[in-house]
Design a protein around this motif. Structure first.
Motif, PDB file in Angstrom:
ATOM      1  N   GLU A 112       8.091  11.968   2.808  1.00  0.00           N
ATOM      2  CA  GLU A 112       9.314  11.299   3.235  1.00  0.00           C
ATOM      3  C   GLU A 112       9.205  10.798   4.672  1.00  0.00           C
ATOM      4  O   GLU A 112       9.848   9.820   5.043  1.00  0.00           O
ATOM      5  CB  GLU A 112      10.503  12.249   3.079  1.00  0.00           C
ATOM      6  N   GLU A 113       8.382  11.456   5.492  1.00  0.00           N
ATOM      7  CA  GLU A 113       8.181  11.017   6.874  1.00  0.00           C
ATOM      8  C   GLU A 113       7.130   9.907   6.984  1.00  0.00           C
ATOM      9  O   GLU A 113       6.901   9.357   8.054  1.00  0.00           O
ATOM     10  CB  GLU A 113       7.758  12.209   7.736  1.00  0.00           C
ATOM     11  N   GLY A 114       6.483   9.590   5.862  1.00  0.00           N
ATOM     12  CA  GLY A 114       5.488   8.527   5.856  1.00  0.00           C
ATOM     13  C   GLY A 114       4.130   8.953   6.361  1.00  0.00           C
ATOM     14  O   GLY A 114       3.274   8.110   6.662  1.00  0.00           O
ATOM     15  N   ASP A 115       3.890  10.263   6.455  1.00  0.00           N
ATOM     16  CA  ASP A 115       2.606  10.744   6.975  1.00  0.00           C
ATOM     17  C   ASP A 115       1.481  10.603   5.956  1.00  0.00           C
ATOM     18  O   ASP A 115       0.304  10.548   6.337  1.00  0.00           O
ATOM     19  CB  ASP A 115       2.723  12.223   7.381  1.00  0.00           C
ATOM     20  N   VAL A 116       1.815  10.594   4.669  1.00  0.00           N
ATOM     21  CA  VAL A 116       0.798  10.520   3.620  1.00  0.00           C
ATOM     22  C   VAL A 116       1.271   9.560   2.542  1.00  0.00           C
ATOM     23  O   VAL A 116       2.461   9.242   2.452  1.00  0.00           O
ATOM     24  CB  VAL A 116       0.525  11.908   2.991  1.00  0.00           C
ATOM     25  N   ASP A 117       0.337   9.086   1.725  1.00  0.00           N
ATOM     26  CA  ASP A 117       0.707   8.243   0.590  1.00  0.00           C
ATOM     27  C   ASP A 117       0.472   8.994  -0.706  1.00  0.00           C
ATOM     28  O   ASP A 117       0.036  10.145  -0.719  1.00  0.00           O
ATOM     29  CB  ASP A 117      -0.047   6.909   0.620  1.00  0.00           C
ATOM     30  N   ASP A 118       0.779   8.334  -1.829  1.00  0.00           N
ATOM     31  CA  ASP A 118       0.718   9.029  -3.112  1.00  0.00           C
ATOM     32  C   ASP A 118      -0.709   9.399  -3.506  1.00  0.00           C
ATOM     33  O   ASP A 118      -0.932  10.401  -4.179  1.00  0.00           O
ATOM     34  CB  ASP A 118       1.392   8.211  -4.220  1.00  0.00           C
ATOM     35  N   ARG A 119      -1.694   8.619  -3.076  1.00  0.00           N
ATOM     36  CA  ARG A 119      -3.076   8.953  -3.397  1.00  0.00           C
ATOM     37  C   ARG A 119      -3.509  10.225  -2.668  1.00  0.00           C
ATOM     38  O   ARG A 119      -4.217  11.068  -3.231  1.00  0.00           O
ATOM     39  CB  ARG A 119      -3.995   7.782  -3.040  1.00  0.00           C
ATOM     40  N   PHE A 120      -3.088  10.350  -1.416  1.00  0.00           N
ATOM     41  CA  PHE A 120      -3.404  11.560  -0.666  1.00  0.00           C
ATOM     42  C   PHE A 120      -2.817  12.786  -1.360  1.00  0.00           C
ATOM     43  O   PHE A 120      -3.443  13.849  -1.406  1.00  0.00           O
ATOM     44  CB  PHE A 120      -2.857  11.456   0.751  1.00  0.00           C
ATOM     45  N   LEU A 121      -1.608  12.659  -1.908  1.00  0.00           N
ATOM     46  CA  LEU A 121      -0.974  13.784  -2.597  1.00  0.00           C
ATOM     47  C   LEU A 121      -1.847  14.289  -3.733  1.00  0.00           C
ATOM     48  O   LEU A 121      -2.043  15.504  -3.905  1.00  0.00           O
ATOM     49  CB  LEU A 121       0.394  13.368  -3.145  1.00  0.00           C
ATOM     50  N   MET A 122      -2.389  13.355  -4.521  1.00  0.00           N
ATOM     51  CA  MET A 122      -3.202  13.773  -5.665  1.00  0.00           C
ATOM     52  C   MET A 122      -4.537  14.359  -5.223  1.00  0.00           C
ATOM     53  O   MET A 122      -5.033  15.310  -5.823  1.00  0.00           O
ATOM     54  CB  MET A 122      -3.393  12.592  -6.618  1.00  0.00           C
ATOM     55  N   MET A 123      -5.111  13.810  -4.153  1.00  0.00           N
ATOM     56  CA  MET A 123      -6.360  14.367  -3.639  1.00  0.00           C
ATOM     57  C   MET A 123      -6.142  15.767  -3.079  1.00  0.00           C
ATOM     58  O   MET A 123      -6.981  16.658  -3.259  1.00  0.00           O
ATOM     59  CB  MET A 123      -6.955  13.446  -2.576  1.00  0.00           C
ATOM     60  N   LEU A 124      -5.028  15.954  -2.399  1.00  0.00           N
ATOM     61  CA  LEU A 124      -4.692  17.279  -1.877  1.00  0.00           C
ATOM     62  C   LEU A 124      -4.499  18.266  -3.022  1.00  0.00           C
ATOM     63  O   LEU A 124      -4.982  19.408  -2.970  1.00  0.00           O
ATOM     64  CB  LEU A 124      -3.428  17.200  -1.027  1.00  0.00           C
ATOM     65  N   PHE A 125      -3.810  17.832  -4.068  1.00  0.00           N
ATOM     66  CA  PHE A 125      -3.585  18.677  -5.237  1.00  0.00           C
ATOM     67  C   PHE A 125      -4.917  19.124  -5.848  1.00  0.00           C
ATOM     68  O   PHE A 125      -5.122  20.305  -6.147  1.00  0.00           O
ATOM     69  CB  PHE A 125      -2.759  17.907  -6.271  1.00  0.00           C
ATOM     70  N   LEU A 126      -5.841  18.178  -6.011  1.00  0.00           N
ATOM     71  CA  LEU A 126      -7.146  18.503  -6.596  1.00  0.00           C
ATOM     72  C   LEU A 126      -7.921  19.469  -5.709  1.00  0.00           C
ATOM     73  O   LEU A 126      -8.567  20.407  -6.203  1.00  0.00           O
ATOM     74  CB  LEU A 126      -7.951  17.220  -6.805  1.00  0.00           C
ATOM     75  N   THR A 127      -7.846  19.257  -4.393  1.00  0.00           N
ATOM     76  CA  THR A 127      -8.555  20.137  -3.458  1.00  0.00           C
ATOM     77  C   THR A 127      -8.033  21.558  -3.560  1.00  0.00           C
ATOM     78  O   THR A 127      -8.817  22.524  -3.641  1.00  0.00           O
ATOM     79  CB  THR A 127      -8.403  19.620  -2.021  1.00  0.00           C
ATOM     80  N   VAL A 128      -6.721  21.707  -3.538  1.00  0.00           N
ATOM     81  CA  VAL A 128      -6.117  23.036  -3.590  1.00  0.00           C
ATOM     82  C   VAL A 128      -6.401  23.721  -4.920  1.00  0.00           C
ATOM     83  O   VAL A 128      -6.796  24.893  -4.966  1.00  0.00           O
ATOM     84  CB  VAL A 128      -4.594  22.950  -3.335  1.00  0.00           C
ATOM     85  N   GLU A 129      -6.204  22.985  -6.020  1.00  0.00           N
ATOM     86  CA  GLU A 129      -6.402  23.587  -7.345  1.00  0.00           C
ATOM     87  C   GLU A 129      -7.862  23.985  -7.570  1.00  0.00           C
ATOM     88  O   GLU A 129      -8.150  24.947  -8.283  1.00  0.00           O
ATOM     89  CB  GLU A 129      -5.938  22.623  -8.445  1.00  0.00           C
ATOM     90  N   ARG A 130      -8.776  23.264  -6.936  1.00  0.00           N
ATOM     91  CA  ARG A 130     -10.187  23.629  -7.061  1.00  0.00           C
ATOM     92  C   ARG A 130     -10.461  24.993  -6.427  1.00  0.00           C
ATOM     93  O   ARG A 130     -11.343  25.732  -6.879  1.00  0.00           O
ATOM     94  CB  ARG A 130     -11.055  22.560  -6.401  1.00  0.00           C
ATOM     95  N   LEU A 131      -9.704  25.307  -5.377  1.00  0.00           N
ATOM     96  CA  LEU A 131      -9.934  26.541  -4.631  1.00  0.00           C
ATOM     97  C   LEU A 131      -9.063  27.702  -5.105  1.00  0.00           C
ATOM     98  O   LEU A 131      -9.379  28.857  -4.825  1.00  0.00           O
ATOM     99  CB  LEU A 131      -9.681  26.291  -3.139  1.00  0.00           C
ATOM    100  N   ARG A 132      -7.965  27.407  -5.787  1.00  0.00           N
ATOM    101  CA  ARG A 132      -7.078  28.480  -6.259  1.00  0.00           C
ATOM    102  C   ARG A 132      -7.789  29.345  -7.289  1.00  0.00           C
ATOM    103  O   ARG A 132      -8.382  28.835  -8.241  1.00  0.00           O
ATOM    104  CB  ARG A 132      -5.808  27.894  -6.875  1.00  0.00           C
ATOM    105  N   LYS A 133      -7.718  30.646  -7.115  1.00  0.00           N
ATOM    106  CA  LYS A 133      -8.451  31.564  -7.993  1.00  0.00           C
ATOM    107  C   LYS A 133      -7.861  31.623  -9.390  1.00  0.00           C
ATOM    108  O   LYS A 133      -8.576  31.875 -10.374  1.00  0.00           O
ATOM    109  CB  LYS A 133      -8.482  32.963  -7.364  1.00  0.00           C
ATOM    110  N   ASN A 134      -6.556  31.424  -9.496  1.00  0.00           N
ATOM    111  CA  ASN A 134      -5.905  31.520 -10.798  1.00  0.00           C
ATOM    112  C   ASN A 134      -5.260  30.196 -11.200  1.00  0.00           C
ATOM    113  O   ASN A 134      -4.182  30.174 -11.797  1.00  0.00           O
ATOM    114  CB  ASN A 134      -4.840  32.631 -10.775  1.00  0.00           C
ATOM    115  N   SER A 135      -5.931  29.103 -10.889  1.00  0.00           N
ATOM    116  CA  SER A 135      -5.382  27.789 -11.208  1.00  0.00           C
ATOM    117  C   SER A 135      -5.271  27.590 -12.719  1.00  0.00           C
ATOM    118  O   SER A 135      -6.217  27.861 -13.468  1.00  0.00           O
ATOM    119  CB  SER A 135      -6.262  26.684 -10.620  1.00  0.00           C
ATOM    120  N   THR A 136      -4.118  27.103 -13.155  1.00  0.00           N
ATOM    121  CA  THR A 136      -3.945  26.787 -14.576  1.00  0.00           C
ATOM    122  C   THR A 136      -4.746  25.549 -14.977  1.00  0.00           C
ATOM    123  O   THR A 136      -4.888  25.259 -16.169  1.00  0.00           O
ATOM    124  CB  THR A 136      -2.455  26.549 -14.891  1.00  0.00           C
TER     125      THR A 136
END
Length: 573
Positions: free
Chosen positions: A79-103
């Protein structure tokens, strides 16, 4: 296929089944080391529907913003314009790759761990691209990604993992690089109903800013303003995404469509082929698949597919420059190859009368770069060996309207054979114009609009004046110079086109079926006793195929430009 790959595939199939994916006429299996996994026909599908995936399974910006862990942090940044929608998905993939119990683990485990795009090249492999557009583009993009990782991703991922109860795991740059490559290699532009993207609940109204805020298209800029042609997401042009989204958003509130980028597990295992076996579609109502809000894979042929036939889709008419940069592979003798030619923007400041010429460039809406598809050669001076099944008369139509002023300069005899876009020639004509030509243009435009400047001349009028004063010779000479410089840059580090052809004839890709066929069970031993073949990595092979194509196109378009220049001089243009 190794046992570990079979275990991954079994878990993935179970995960798909649990999430409502229906493999109706296909199966997912391992292809080879270069392709990874792919989709193959398994049984007859009378209606042609091979695979159905509920869109609830897609990874989209909305999913990230609604995620219990990532949502609150990402919503504020978005909402503050710091990131765009592509960054959101890349961040999601990065986090889920590292989460030990990712669904998402069964899906993520199926994805490649490394990629063939130049961002993953070793220094030696990257040096094979020197002189090409991709070399500079890769350097700049790698630097940009490292900066983004250090400034935003590293700390944010650590914070999110701690919130998830994991204080030990940390992201490294390769995790983010992996997420970036997954997105660009596998994302689709999905046409979704507005009601599906923004259901009428308070929570979703809170994130409705997605309808108004579309992400900026990011192309990788190269020296002098040159950029990799903006195409992405398996067949849709990047530079069209924003306009499409803005266009549909204006009517989407009346029940129309919003284009959303996202990853669709299962469908994204379709590999590319110039002759696609299938296409994907969205079924909003469920009238075709029986599954509302779903994406399905549809057989492109009239007859049923033979069992074990790979089901491919087309990523679009892409040259090797795009295929290598986005997806990490090339096609030898690619019919959709293109050449990018540009005049460095920074060089404008160093030419004579730069300020006046810059104003004329703006008035004419001239283009400082152009893409020259291989198919254009079929309508040029030397069409032998080239076929063109696509409409390519736009250059001629555009040029014909500019040959009018006093009639002193005649329409060129070579007009119908000139393959270079008028918008680019307009820029070169302006840059190359001499002092007397500049004064002549100024005089004609003054006469047209009046000494008091009652009105501004139109783009067409300025172009007509430019043509009357300058003709084509100056522009074509500058084009010949640009193409000669491009060929010199391409050959400086890697030699000639013929040298690349020799390398490809003797090359054997490490780990490929070709290698096993040539060398048998002991390739290293046999390779040492033979001077005919050289073991090279797939990345190096892809680089040689790509750069050889660039050298060939540069040579052929240079030949076209030189001939046009001769005709222009002979005809007084």
């Amino acid at each position: 296929m190794a046992c570990i790959e079979e275990e991954k595939l079994d878990r993935f199939h179970q995960w798909l089944q649990v999430n409502g994916v229906d493999l109706r006429g296909c199966k997912i299996k391992y292809c080879d080391s270069s392709k990874g996994f792919g989709i193959y026909s398994a049984k007859d599908a009378p209606d042609g529907v091979l695979l159905v995936v509920p869109l609830d399974l897609a990874i989209t910006p909305m999913r990230v913003l609604q995620d219990p862990l990532l949502g609150p942090e990402c919503r504020a940044m978005y909402e503050e314009g710091d990131v765009d929608d592509r960054f959101l998905m890349m961040l999601f993939l990065t986090v889920e790759r590292l989460r030990k119990n990712s669904t998402w683990k069964p899906y993520l485990d199926m994805l490649p761990t490394t990629f063939g795009n130049p961002l993953w090249f070793t220094d030696d492999e990257l040096s094979e691209l020197k002189g090409t557009n991709l070399y500079r583009a890769t350097e700049l993009q790698k630097k940009k990604l490292v900066s983004l990782y250090e400034d935003k991703v590293k700390g944010l991922v650590k914070k999110l993992l701690i919130l998830d109860g994991d204080s030990e795991s940390e992201a490294c740059f390769e995790d983010f690089l992996w997420a970036n490559s997954v997105f660009w290699a596998r994302a689709l532009n999905i046409p979704l109903p507005y009601s599906y993207v923004f259901p009428r609940t308070q929570e979703d109204q809170d994130i409705s800013c997605l309808a108004e805020k579309t992400s900026e298209v990011s192309t990788s800029h190269i020296s002098g303003g040159e950029s990799i042609n903006g195409k992405n997401e398996k067949g849709l042009e990047v530079h069209e995404v924003d306009s499409k989204v803005n266009e549909v958003t204006s009517v989407s509130r009346q029940g129309e469509t919003i284009w959303v980028e996202g990853l669709v597990p299962a469908i994204d295992f379709c590999n590319h082929d110039l002759k696609a076996v299938a296409t994907w579609e969205v079924d909003g109502t469920g009238s075709i698949t029986g599954v509302p809000s779903s994406m399905y894979l549809l057989s492109a042929g009239q007859s049923s597919l033979p069992v074990e036939r790979e089901i491919s889709i087309s990523y679009g008419d892409k040259g090797n420059e795009e295929l290598l940069y986005l997806y990490g592979f090339v096609i030898d003798n690619n019919p959709d190859d293109y050449l990018m030619v540009h005049y460095p923007i920074e060089a404008i400041q160093k030419i004579s009368f730069s300020e006046s010429k810059a104003q004329l460039l703006e008035a004419q809406k001239a283009e400082m770069r152009c893409l020259l598809p291989r198919s254009l050669l079929a309508q040029g001076f030397f069409p032998a060996g080239f076929s063109n099944n696509k409409e390519s008369n736009t250059c001629n139509v555009e040029r014909s309207c500019h040959f009018s002023w006093s009639g002193q300069r005649k329409t060129p005899s070579y007009l119908n054979k000139l393959v270079f876009p008028e918008d680019f020639l307009t820029a070169l004509r302006t840059i190359a114009m001499q002092e007397d030509e500049l004064y002549k243009v100024s005089s004609m435009l003054e006469e047209l609009v009046g000494s008091g400047g009652e009105r501004q001349p139109s783009e067409t009028e300025v172009r007509a004046a430019m043509w009357e004063a300058c003709g084509d010779s100056g522009a074509l000479q500058l084009l010949v110079d640009l193409l000669n410089k491009k060929l010199m840059d391409l050959e400086e580090s890697s030699g000639t086109e013929d040298r690349d052809s020799e390398l490809l004839q003797t090359a054997c890709i490490i780990g490929s079926p070709q290698q096993k066929t040539r060398y048998g069970a002991n390739p290293s031993k046999n390779a040492n006793t033979s001077n005919q073949h050289e073991l090279i990595s797939r990345n190096r092979w892809s680089s040689i195929v790509y750069r050889r194509g660039q050298k060939e196109l540069t040579r052929l378009f240079l030949k076209e430009a030189e001939h046009a220049l001769q005709l222009s001089i002979a005809g007084g243009n």
